[in-house]
Write a protein that holds these residues in place. Structure first.
Motif, PDB file in Angstrom:
ATOM      1  N   ILE A 147      31.179 -28.707  51.347  1.00 38.41           N
ATOM      2  CA  ILE A 147      31.605 -29.983  52.128  1.00 38.41           C
ATOM      3  C   ILE A 147      31.281 -31.228  51.668  1.00 38.41           C
ATOM      4  O   ILE A 147      30.166 -31.399  50.911  1.00 38.41           O
ATOM      5  N   HIS A 148      32.202 -32.170  51.586  1.00 40.00           N
ATOM      6  CA  HIS A 148      32.109 -33.675  50.937  1.00 40.00           C
ATOM      7  C   HIS A 148      32.755 -34.901  51.919  1.00 40.00           C
ATOM      8  O   HIS A 148      33.694 -34.426  52.529  1.00 40.00           O
ATOM      9  N   VAL A 149      31.868 -35.946  51.526  1.00 41.74           N
ATOM     10  CA  VAL A 149      32.648 -36.879  52.391  1.00 41.74           C
ATOM     11  C   VAL A 149      33.590 -37.583  51.708  1.00 41.74           C
ATOM     12  O   VAL A 149      33.528 -37.955  50.647  1.00 41.74           O
ATOM     13  N   LYS A 150      34.623 -37.712  52.480  1.00 38.43           N
ATOM     14  CA  LYS A 150      35.932 -38.356  51.790  1.00 38.43           C
ATOM     15  C   LYS A 150      35.972 -39.836  51.914  1.00 38.43           C
ATOM     16  O   LYS A 150      36.345 -40.672  51.107  1.00 38.43           O
ATOM     17  N   GLY A 151      35.324 -40.381  53.226  1.00 37.19           N
ATOM     18  CA  GLY A 151      35.607 -41.848  53.297  1.00 37.19           C
ATOM     19  C   GLY A 151      34.951 -42.173  54.666  1.00 37.19           C
ATOM     20  O   GLY A 151      34.371 -41.342  55.459  1.00 37.19           O
ATOM     21  N   TYR A 152      34.969 -43.310  55.032  1.00 34.43           N
ATOM     22  CA  TYR A 152      34.414 -43.816  56.224  1.00 34.43           C
ATOM     23  C   TYR A 152      35.669 -44.959  56.784  1.00 34.43           C
ATOM     24  O   TYR A 152      36.097 -45.709  56.090  1.00 34.43           O
ATOM     25  N   ASP A 153      36.032 -44.772  57.938  1.00 35.83           N
ATOM     26  CA  ASP A 153      36.965 -45.440  58.679  1.00 35.83           C
ATOM     27  C   ASP A 153      36.888 -45.946  60.031  1.00 35.83           C
ATOM     28  O   ASP A 153      36.891 -44.896  60.841  1.00 35.83           O
ATOM     29  N   ALA A 154      36.698 -47.197  60.189  1.00 38.28           N
ATOM     30  CA  ALA A 154      36.279 -47.392  61.718  1.00 38.28           C
ATOM     31  C   ALA A 154      35.532 -46.716  62.624  1.00 38.28           C
ATOM     32  O   ALA A 154      35.925 -46.242  63.971  1.00 38.28           O
ATOM     33  N   GLY A 155      34.264 -46.435  61.874  1.00 41.49           N
ATOM     34  CA  GLY A 155      33.297 -45.754  62.988  1.00 41.49           C
ATOM     35  C   GLY A 155      33.362 -44.338  62.835  1.00 41.49           C
ATOM     36  O   GLY A 155      32.399 -43.512  63.224  1.00 41.49           O
ATOM     37  N   TRP A 156      34.529 -44.008  62.096  1.00 38.00           N
ATOM     38  CA  TRP A 156      34.299 -42.384  61.745  1.00 38.00           C
ATOM     39  C   TRP A 156      34.162 -41.944  60.179  1.00 38.00           C
ATOM     40  O   TRP A 156      34.475 -42.566  59.447  1.00 38.00           O
ATOM     41  N   ILE A 157      33.320 -40.857  60.197  1.00 38.07           N
ATOM     42  CA  ILE A 157      33.032 -40.222  58.899  1.00 38.07           C
ATOM     43  C   ILE A 157      34.041 -39.278  58.647  1.00 38.07           C
ATOM     44  O   ILE A 157      33.925 -38.121  59.591  1.00 38.07           O
ATOM     45  N   GLN A 158      34.874 -39.241  57.541  1.00 36.65           N
ATOM     46  CA  GLN A 158      35.688 -38.108  57.339  1.00 36.65           C
ATOM     47  C   GLN A 158      35.256 -37.205  56.426  1.00 36.65           C
ATOM     48  O   GLN A 158      34.697 -37.309  55.254  1.00 36.65           O
ATOM     49  N   LEU A 159      35.415 -35.955  56.632  1.00 37.97           N
ATOM     50  CA  LEU A 159      34.929 -34.926  55.889  1.00 37.97           C
ATOM     51  C   LEU A 159      35.931 -33.825  55.334  1.00 37.97           C
ATOM     52  O   LEU A 159      36.567 -33.705  56.066  1.00 37.97           O
ATOM     53  N   ARG A 203      36.710 -34.766  61.308  1.00 36.41           N
ATOM     54  CA  ARG A 203      35.806 -36.170  61.337  1.00 36.41           C
ATOM     55  C   ARG A 203      34.915 -36.253  62.525  1.00 36.41           C
ATOM     56  O   ARG A 203      35.031 -35.625  63.412  1.00 36.41           O
ATOM     57  N   VAL A 204      33.895 -36.883  62.220  1.00 33.05           N
ATOM     58  CA  VAL A 204      32.958 -37.139  63.217  1.00 33.05           C
ATOM     59  C   VAL A 204      32.501 -38.500  63.397  1.00 33.05           C
ATOM     60  O   VAL A 204      32.528 -39.411  62.416  1.00 33.05           O
ATOM     61  N   ARG A 205      31.974 -39.186  64.341  1.00 32.22           N
ATOM     62  CA  ARG A 205      31.337 -40.460  64.722  1.00 32.22           C
ATOM     63  C   ARG A 205      30.233 -40.711  63.675  1.00 32.22           C
ATOM     64  O   ARG A 205      29.293 -39.737  63.455  1.00 32.22           O
ATOM     65  N   ASP A 206      30.231 -41.763  63.458  1.00 33.68           N
ATOM     66  CA  ASP A 206      29.012 -42.237  62.688  1.00 33.68           C
ATOM     67  C   ASP A 206      27.462 -42.217  63.022  1.00 33.68           C
ATOM     68  O   ASP A 206      26.671 -42.088  62.472  1.00 33.68           O
ATOM     69  N   SER A 207      27.779 -42.171  64.588  1.00 32.04           N
ATOM     70  CA  SER A 207      26.494 -41.795  65.220  1.00 32.04           C
ATOM     71  C   SER A 207      26.012 -40.575  65.124  1.00 32.04           C
ATOM     72  O   SER A 207      24.906 -39.963  65.888  1.00 32.04           O
ATOM     73  N   THR A 208      26.766 -39.492  64.670  1.00 36.72           N
ATOM     74  CA  THR A 208      26.513 -38.038  64.697  1.00 36.72           C
ATOM     75  C   THR A 208      25.331 -37.826  64.148  1.00 36.72           C
ATOM     76  O   THR A 208      25.247 -38.238  62.806  1.00 36.72           O
ATOM     77  N   VAL A 209      24.200 -36.992  64.669  1.00 35.64           N
ATOM     78  CA  VAL A 209      23.253 -36.610  63.826  1.00 35.64           C
ATOM     79  C   VAL A 209      23.016 -35.021  63.969  1.00 35.64           C
ATOM     80  O   VAL A 209      23.005 -34.591  65.028  1.00 35.64           O
ATOM     81  N   GLY A 210      22.612 -34.373  62.717  1.00 33.37           N
ATOM     82  CA  GLY A 210      22.538 -33.059  62.884  1.00 33.37           C
ATOM     83  C   GLY A 210      23.522 -32.301  61.811  1.00 33.37           C
ATOM     84  O   GLY A 210      23.972 -32.788  61.052  1.00 33.37           O
ATOM     85  N   SER A 235      17.756 -45.239  59.113  1.00 32.53           N
ATOM     86  CA  SER A 235      16.384 -46.037  59.141  1.00 32.53           C
ATOM     87  C   SER A 235      16.599 -47.271  60.271  1.00 32.53           C
ATOM     88  O   SER A 235      17.605 -47.660  60.121  1.00 32.53           O
ATOM     89  N   PRO A 236      15.628 -47.424  61.032  1.00 36.26           N
ATOM     90  CA  PRO A 236      15.740 -48.469  61.985  1.00 36.26           C
ATOM     91  C   PRO A 236      16.036 -49.755  61.040  1.00 36.26           C
ATOM     92  O   PRO A 236      15.082 -50.152  60.035  1.00 36.26           O
ATOM     93  N   GLY A 237      16.898 -50.643  61.429  1.00 33.03           N
ATOM     94  CA  GLY A 237      16.944 -51.817  60.921  1.00 33.03           C
ATOM     95  C   GLY A 237      18.023 -51.600  59.541  1.00 33.03           C
ATOM     96  O   GLY A 237      18.145 -52.768  58.926  1.00 33.03           O
ATOM     97  N   ARG A 238      18.179 -50.560  59.280  1.00 34.09           N
ATOM     98  CA  ARG A 238      19.038 -50.334  57.858  1.00 34.09           C
ATOM     99  C   ARG A 238      20.490 -50.450  58.054  1.00 34.09           C
ATOM    100  O   ARG A 238      21.158 -50.439  59.224  1.00 34.09           O
ATOM    101  N   ILE A 239      20.948 -51.245  56.980  1.00 30.48           N
ATOM    102  CA  ILE A 239      22.578 -51.805  57.174  1.00 30.48           C
ATOM    103  C   ILE A 239      23.167 -50.526  56.610  1.00 30.48           C
ATOM    104  O   ILE A 239      23.075 -50.008  55.581  1.00 30.48           O
ATOM    105  N   SER A 240      24.392 -49.953  57.343  1.00 28.55           N
ATOM    106  CA  SER A 240      25.233 -48.986  56.847  1.00 28.55           C
ATOM    107  C   SER A 240      25.612 -49.162  55.495  1.00 28.55           C
ATOM    108  O   SER A 240      25.965 -50.397  54.987  1.00 28.55           O
ATOM    109  N   SER A 241      25.821 -48.203  54.588  1.00 28.37           N
ATOM    110  CA  SER A 241      26.392 -48.119  53.433  1.00 28.37           C
ATOM    111  C   SER A 241      27.652 -48.999  53.080  1.00 28.37           C
ATOM    112  O   SER A 241      28.033 -49.511  52.150  1.00 28.37           O
ATOM    113  N   SER A 242      28.503 -48.667  54.239  1.00 29.77           N
ATOM    114  CA  SER A 242      29.919 -49.046  54.213  1.00 29.77           C
ATOM    115  C   SER A 242      29.869 -50.757  54.483  1.00 29.77           C
ATOM    116  O   SER A 242      30.634 -51.443  53.606  1.00 29.77           O
ATOM    117  N   ALA A 243      28.832 -51.409  55.108  1.00 28.93           N
ATOM    118  CA  ALA A 243      28.734 -52.660  55.098  1.00 28.93           C
ATOM    119  C   ALA A 243      28.200 -53.408  54.043  1.00 28.93           C
ATOM    120  O   ALA A 243      28.656 -54.199  53.745  1.00 28.93           O
TER     121      ALA A 243
END
Length: 537
Positions: A147-159, A203-210, A235-243
């Motif tokens: 599996i690899h991450v293809k991109g990020y689009d409007a709150g969705w992680i594309q796998l 794709r999954v939401r960027d809030s998905t954990v696990g 991490s708390p207070g961490r800015i997302s890589s896309s931002a």
């Protein structure tokens, strides 16, 4: 205990060989055998014999095949035969018989992908032969998926999940950390050497954990392969890589675009100034030749071509529109509809330059036309009709008479227009002499004589009564900036040029806004620059 004698083996009737076949076997097709790639396939012939019956001959064929039936194995006269067997199967097959069961089985070792397909068994007992069919399916378990991450689009992680080397095509399934099935966004597959390469996306939401898993299942083998990707919580207070990426990329991209625009503008500005200097040097060179030959005479207008309502000055260097038609004889050279006049000079070669005073006019048209243009009736002025003209059609409205017309944005209304012709290079350029800026350039392959074209246009409600004047210096209304140079003119049969040396641009002129640039310069100015020690571009 009393001994028991074994039960006798049933013997089929001996009246005909046909009775030796099992009466319950029909020989119909439809039997399917699945074998793993590289393993051993055992194909059971659907024709069965009565126990202890020995067939006269058994033949296994692969049919149909693109090249016709292939002989796979032959049993005759109580032993296996290799004569006629297809080379691809030699040494890989064996005939297995169970006399008690009356079964006949073909064994194929080291199964290959190309072994898959229908097979036919032919069994002969005496003079009777029967056929039966069975199909071999080769199943392949592909590589472990990744599996690899293809991109990020409007709150969705594309796998994307990828794997290769499958047969038949596997079924794909994505699952979220809770084990629930995820919807496929898209899937794609291709085949190489008969095996499937597959890519499936979800794709999954960027809030998905696990763990997010991807499973590929070979239905034929009943096996599957699964892999998972761990999505960790930020991490708390961490800015997302896309931002972070956007915050870095956007300013850099904007800076690069601005630099590119500036470099293009600077390059065009440099070309414009350089070409203007080159035109002036060509003019000075022509003027020097005129002085040396003592043949100087000014460019003039041809009265035989003037429309009857035009009035020419005594020196035939100025033209304006009169209130009524003049009593002039009509001739084939005279314009009778277009209110214009041609220059007396004919240009068939070389470089030529002249200037026209337009400072007190609100409408005019200037340029070059072919000697062969029609003088009678209405004519559309385009390069296709032999006209290369620039005009002012109303106050602050300028255009090149291309097809369709090209609007021109000028920094300020020109008071004196310079026209430069290089016949061999196919270039006609227009300049604002006052501020030394380029207006427009035509490129064309000329054939036949060319002549200067002048059209003073209609009176425009009394605002356009001033004449067009062939001039040799800046407008008389402007205060002189130094001693008035002596007027120099030149004509040699088809050349007439006048240039004021004070018009030569300074070595380091101030740049002007990019809106002055109208069209790119022609790439080949060699003919216009011959004999000059200046850079070419």
């Amino acid at each position: 205990s009393p001994s028991m004698s074994p039960s006798p083996v049933p013997v089929p009737p001996l009246q005909t060989p046909l009775s030796l076949f099992c009466p319950h076997c029909t020989g119909l097709t439809g039997d399917l055998h699945l074998a793993p790639l590289g393993g051993t396939a055992k194909l059971l012939c659907p024709l069965a014999l009565w126990p202890v019956t020995v067939p006269t001959m058994v033949r296994w064929l692969r049919s149909p095949h693109p090249d016709g039936s292939q002989l796979v194995h032959v049993f005759r006269d109580g032993r296996d035969q290799e004569e006629g067997v297809t080379p691809e199967f030699k040494g890989r097959t064996a005939l297995l018989r169970d006399p008690q069961e009356g079964s006949i089985t073909l064994e194929i070792r080291h199964v290959r992908l190309e072994d898959r397909g229908p097979y036919r068994c032919q069994v002969q007992v005496g003079n009777v032969t029967r056929d039966g069919s069975v199909t071999l399916q080769v199943a392949v378990l592909g590589s472990d998926p990744y599996i690899h991450v293809k991109g990020y689009d409007a709150g969705w992680i594309q796998l994307v999940c990828r794997s290769e080397g499958w047969f038949p095509k596997p079924l794909a399934q994505w699952r979220d950390p809770q084990g629930k099935a995820l919807q496929l966004v898209w899937d794609a597959d291709s085949q190489e050497a008969g095996l499937f390469r597959i890519a499936v996306s979800s794709r999954v939401r960027d809030s998905t954990v696990g763990n997010v898993s991807c499973s590929l299942r070979n239905v034929a083998l009943g096996q599957e392969k699964t892999t998972a990707m761990v999505i960790a919580a930020p991490s708390p207070g961490r800015i997302s890589s896309s931002a972070v990426a956007l915050a870095v990329i956007l300013p850099v991209l904007g800076l690069l675009i601005m630099m590119g625009i500036y470099l293009i503008w600077k390059q065009r500005r440099s070309k414009e100034k350089l070409l203007y200097e080159q035109v002036m040097e060509v003019g000075n060179h022509e003027l020097q030749q005129a002085n040396d030959s003592d043949l100087a005479s000014p460019m003039t207008l041809d009265p035989d071509t003037a429309h009857p309502k035009l009035i020419l000055s005594e020196d035939q260097r100025g033209v304006k529109l009169g209130d009524k038609r003049q009593p002039v004889p009509d001739g084939p050279q005279r314009f009778d509809f277009v209110v214009s006049v041609l220059g007396a000079e004919y240009f068939t070669a070389g470089c030529h330059y002249w200037e026209v005073d337009v400072g007190n006019k609100t409408k005019w048209a200037l340029g070059v036309c072919s000697e062969s243009v029609s003088r009678k009736g209405k004519v559309t002025a385009t390069p296709a009709n032999g006209h290369w003209l620039v005009r002012q059609s109303s106050e602050n409205t300028y255009e090149a008479l291309t097809s369709p017309q090209t609007p021109l944005r000028l920094k300020e209304p020109p008071r004196c227009v310079g026209i430069f012709l290089d016949y061999e290079a196919g270039v006609i350029s227009f300049y604002d002499v006052t501020n030394r800026s380029h207006i427009f350039t035509f490129t064309h392959t000329f054939s036949g004589p060319l002549r200067p074209f002048f059209e003073p246009c209609l009176h425009d409600g009394g605002k356009n009564t001033a004449p067009l004047i062939i001039c040799s210096e800046l407008q008389k209304s402007e205060p002189p900036t130094g001693p008035k140079p002596e007027e120099k003119v030149h004509a040699n049969g088809d050349v007439a040029m006048t240039v004021d040396p004070s018009l030569l641009p300074p070595r380091a002129p101030e740049p002007f806004p990019p809106e002055d640039m109208i069209l790119p310069w022609p790439s080949d100015l060699g003919s216009a620059l011959r004999g000059l020690k200046v850079p070419s571009f």
